[in-house]
Write an enzyme that holds these catalytic residues in place. Sequence first.
Site, PDB file in Angstrom:
ATOM      1  N   GLY A 211      12.174  20.531  62.617  1.00  0.00           N
ATOM      2  CA  GLY A 211      12.340  21.478  63.677  1.00  0.00           C
ATOM      3  C   GLY A 211      11.122  21.927  64.537  1.00  0.00           C
TER       4      GLY A 211
ATOM      5  N   HIS B 206       9.213  31.292  64.267  1.00  0.00           N
ATOM      6  CA  HIS B 206       8.301  30.971  65.223  1.00  0.00           C
ATOM      7  C   HIS B 206       8.349  31.940  66.485  1.00  0.00           C
ATOM      8  CE1 HIS B 206       6.131  27.677  63.577  1.00  0.00           C
ATOM      9  NE2 HIS B 206       6.968  27.277  63.272  1.00  0.00           N
TER      10      HIS B 206
ATOM     11  N   CYS C 193       4.903  22.978  57.950  1.00  0.00           N
ATOM     12  CA  CYS C 193       4.952  23.601  59.237  1.00  0.00           C
ATOM     13  C   CYS C 193       4.098  22.633  60.080  1.00  0.00           C
ATOM     14  CB  CYS C 193       4.662  24.873  59.622  1.00  0.00           C
ATOM     15  SG  CYS C 193       4.864  25.330  61.463  1.00  0.00           S
ATOM     16  N   LEU C 194       4.436  21.959  61.249  1.00  0.00           N
ATOM     17  CA  LEU C 194       3.681  21.151  62.055  1.00  0.00           C
ATOM     18  C   LEU C 194       2.346  21.813  62.721  1.00  0.00           C
ATOM     19  CD1 LEU C 194       6.305  19.161  63.981  1.00  0.00           C
ATOM     20  CD2 LEU C 194       5.180  18.461  62.061  1.00  0.00           C
TER      21      LEU C 194
ATOM     22  N   GLN D  57       5.233  26.337  69.539  1.00  0.00           N
ATOM     23  CA  GLN D  57       4.611  25.336  69.162  1.00  0.00           C
ATOM     24  C   GLN D  57       4.185  24.303  70.108  1.00  0.00           C
ATOM     25  OE1 GLN D  57       7.527  24.489  65.569  1.00  0.00           O
ATOM     26  NE2 GLN D  57       5.250  24.046  64.528  1.00  0.00           N
TER      27      GLN D  57
ATOM     28  N   HIS E 143      13.202  29.600  59.699  1.00  0.00           N
ATOM     29  CA  HIS E 143      11.577  29.211  59.866  1.00  0.00           C
ATOM     30  C   HIS E 143      11.461  28.941  61.636  1.00  0.00           C
ATOM     31  CE1 HIS E 143       7.927  26.593  59.037  1.00  0.00           C
ATOM     32  NE2 HIS E 143       8.138  26.362  60.373  1.00  0.00           N
ATOM     33  N   GLU E 144      12.388  28.538  62.188  1.00  0.00           N
ATOM     34  CA  GLU E 144      12.285  28.199  63.568  1.00  0.00           C
ATOM     35  C   GLU E 144      12.381  29.535  64.302  1.00  0.00           C
ATOM     36  OE1 GLU E 144      11.008  25.721  64.608  1.00  0.00           O
ATOM     37  OE2 GLU E 144      11.407  24.602  62.632  1.00  0.00           O
TER      38      GLU E 144
END
Length: 182
Positions: free
Chosen positions: A49, A148, A102-103, A54, A144-145
């Site tokens: 995701g 963000h 996480c990226l 991000q 998680h998203e």
Amino acid sequence: MAILKVARLGHPVLRQVAKPVPPAAISTPEIQRLIDDMIETMHEYDGVGIAAPQVHQSLQLAVIEVASNPRYPQAPHIPLTVLINPDITACVADQHVGWEGCLSVEGLRGQVPRARRLSVRWLDRAGRAVSREVEGFFAVVIQHEVDHLQGKLFLDRMTDLTTLTHLLEYDRYWLRHEDDAD
Ligand code: NI
């Protein structure tokens, strides 16, 4: 389509509360292109995701997909999902602890408690309202998203920082002990 630069831990955009996408703007070429670019960026970096903050866009927009992912080989399949202005209601009494990365927090993984089940409402990329009950890994990725979009990272949700690990050490010391309940 383009691969976008990913904001990393420390960039202020990751800590802002993202603005809702005006529904009338969803069909515009700018938003549709952003969605396509986020999908391509997620694929390029083997993410499950990615959220608009991000990629330096403080908007309530995230994309999710799990096909076969080398970063999460055991993860169940999740079809490509575009979440715009998501709203979640979690059952906080029913939590499960699982590994997240996480990226924007490159190379690290840690154990995070999350609700097992959620009610989620969002707009899709055609502007249609969607309402779903989700559970398991899909529910984890959505939480998680959505975090963000609220300026939060999985690190903020960890209750035991002793599980924070680099990926190589995750493979070496933690993977074999994992219960793959998700
Ligand atoms: Ni992330």
